[in-house]
Motif scaffolding. Structure first.
Motif, PDB file in Angstrom:
ATOM      1  N   GLY A 124      -7.372   1.226   8.768  1.00 16.64           N
ATOM      2  CA  GLY A 124      -6.187   2.039   8.971  1.00 16.64           C
ATOM      3  C   GLY A 124      -5.844   2.105  10.445  1.00 16.64           C
ATOM      4  O   GLY A 124      -6.703   1.975  11.312  1.00 16.64           O
ATOM      5  N   GLY A 125      -4.576   2.314  10.726  1.00 17.88           N
ATOM      6  CA  GLY A 125      -4.135   2.477  12.105  1.00 17.88           C
ATOM      7  C   GLY A 125      -3.563   3.866  12.311  1.00 17.88           C
ATOM      8  O   GLY A 125      -3.047   4.474  11.370  1.00 17.88           O
ATOM      9  N   ALA A 146       0.177   7.511  10.883  1.00 15.52           N
ATOM     10  CA  ALA A 146      -1.076   6.903  10.442  1.00 15.52           C
ATOM     11  C   ALA A 146      -0.879   6.253   9.085  1.00 15.52           C
ATOM     12  O   ALA A 146      -0.076   6.729   8.269  1.00 15.52           O
ATOM     13  CB  ALA A 146      -2.166   7.969  10.340  1.00 15.52           C
ATOM     14  N   GLY A 147      -1.615   5.194   8.831  1.00 17.40           N
ATOM     15  CA  GLY A 147      -1.514   4.577   7.520  1.00 17.40           C
ATOM     16  C   GLY A 147      -2.467   3.429   7.323  1.00 17.40           C
ATOM     17  O   GLY A 147      -3.052   2.907   8.281  1.00 17.40           O
ATOM     18  N   ALA A 148      -2.612   3.056   6.055  1.00 17.88           N
ATOM     19  CA  ALA A 148      -3.386   1.878   5.674  1.00 17.88           C
ATOM     20  C   ALA A 148      -2.806   1.333   4.387  1.00 17.88           C
ATOM     21  O   ALA A 148      -2.426   2.102   3.494  1.00 17.88           O
ATOM     22  CB  ALA A 148      -4.863   2.227   5.481  1.00 17.88           C
ATOM     23  N   ILE A 155      -1.390   4.361   1.903  1.00 18.13           N
ATOM     24  CA  ILE A 155      -0.778   5.628   2.289  1.00 18.13           C
ATOM     25  C   ILE A 155      -0.105   5.433   3.636  1.00 18.13           C
ATOM     26  O   ILE A 155      -0.658   4.767   4.515  1.00 18.13           O
ATOM     27  CB  ILE A 155      -1.853   6.737   2.426  1.00 18.13           C
ATOM     28  N   ILE A 156       1.076   6.024   3.802  1.00 21.04           N
ATOM     29  CA  ILE A 156       1.652   6.202   5.122  1.00 21.04           C
ATOM     30  C   ILE A 156       1.831   7.703   5.334  1.00 21.04           C
ATOM     31  O   ILE A 156       2.343   8.403   4.457  1.00 21.04           O
ATOM     32  CB  ILE A 156       2.973   5.421   5.301  1.00 21.04           C
TER      33      ILE A 156
END
Lengths: 195, 172
Positions: A124-125, A146-148, A155-156
């Motif tokens: 995730g970032g 954030a999201g992956a 998810i975002i």
């Protein structure tokens, strides 16, 4: 003649005193932590200098719990583990939008992560901004995107958070509540200066 | 990279004329940690999207959230042929009204797949954010940007005056 150091914001009475180098850059790398082969239960930045206006942490991370496990990396400041934090979030899981909040929490939210059976996938970032972190007159406010995505789930998120303390932030700790960071997770701390 | 520089502009492209439907950043250096793209664009139609290293395979996926003032939309795309910056039609035919900021995390590592976080707005239509995945362990050295029909079909003309800037962020 009074001279303002561009590095430390200190004033000196001479061009020769304390101004040993010219440092015009407004966005500076402070420190980076890369998680090694054994993984890590947490990542912490300590002794953060007070010479910036805002901080930004850019994270790339994955948990060790295996395929399908979802975790949010959370953050604490100055070692404060008490319920002095709160947050809100706005979320999409790819099929529905949702929002939520947490009052009197032990952390703020930083970055969602969704593991995968594929070792290369599931990192995730997040980009976390910590505003006016040295101000001793107000509580501290953060925000994060954030999201992956793992090609079929993901998810975002967008987070806001508050730490109810007027202390200047000098350390930041990231961790999952019930998992560890795997190898190749990376956290980079930057300082942003104002004029 | 200039000594001491952490957040550095790598390249900027400004659209001129009326025939451009693709922007390309080529030969991207590998010595940064993350990449950031800042764009302000218009188009005759389409969705902002990207391709990395000219990969036209179905190696991308996306999770999206957007709001248009009347409701929210959550979408997912799997095995896509582009990295969607927005999963909604956000370009506007009457000006340069769309802007987006994309964060491409750890773009030069050769161990993990690549994750891109995007925030996109079109003043007259919607606001949103996406996370996109490119299933490749290759370092990203080339980025193409489009306003395209769904899944990369049909590239639409970009409005003159549209700007695209690529930045590199180095870490300690």
């Amino acid at each position: 003649m009074t001279v303002l150091s561009l590095n430390t914001k200190q004033k000196y009475g001479s061009l020769l005193a304390g101004n040993s180098f010219y440092d015009p850059y407004a966005y500076k790398s402070i420190a980076t932590v890369s998680v090694g082969s054994g993984g890590s239960s947490s990542v912490e930045f300590t002794s953060i200098p007070s010479t910036y206006t805002h901080l930004q942490v850019r994270g790339f991370h994955k948990n060790s719990a295996g395929a399908g496990s979802e975790y949010v990396a959370v953050a604490q400041f100055n070692g404060d583990t008490a319920a002095n934090y709160s947050y809100h979030y706005l979320r999409s899981n790819g099929t529905a939008a949702s929002s939520g909040a947490g009052a009197s929490q032990n952390y703020v939210l930083a970055g969602y992560q969704n593991s995968s059976a594929t070792s290369q996938m599931g990192f995730g970032g997040f980009v976390l901004d910590i505003l006016d972190y040295t101000n001793t007159n107000k509580y501290k406010t953060v925000r994060s995107i954030a999201g992956a995505d793992v090609n079929g789930s993901g998810i975002i998120d967008f987070y806001s958070g508050t730490w109810r303390s007027t202390s200047a932030i000098t350390s930041i700790k990231f961790y999952y509540v019930a998992s560890n960071f795997v190898q190749y997770s990376r956290f980079a701390l930057y300082g942003i200066r104002s004029a | 990279m200039a000594a001491g520089t952490t957040y550095e502009r790598i390249a900027t492209y400004t659209v001129s004329g009326s025939s451009t439907n693709e922007i390309q950043f080529a030969s991207i250096p590998s010595y940064y940690t993350d990449l950031v793209i800042v764009a302000n664009l218009g188009s005759t139609n389409g969705y902002p999207s990207a391709r990395f290293n000219s990969d036209t395979g179905s190696n991308y996926s996306v999770t999206n959230l957007s709001g248009d003032g009347t409701g929210t939309t959550a979408d997912r795309g799997t095995n896509r042929a582009v990295a969607d910056i927005s999963y909604e039609t956000t370009t506007d035919t009457t000006g340069v009204k769309t802007n987006f900021i994309c964060h491409i995390m750890d773009y030069s590592n050769t161990t993990t797949y690549k994750t891109m976080l995007s925030r996109v707005n079109t003043a007259s239509q919607s606001t949103g954010m996406t996370v996109s995945l490119w299933r490749s362990t290759a370092a990203i050295s080339n980025i193409k940007l489009y306003s395209s029909a769904g899944n990369g079909a049909n590239l639409y003309i970009l409005t003159a005056g549209s700007t695209f800037t690529l930045y590199g962020i180095a870490s300690a």
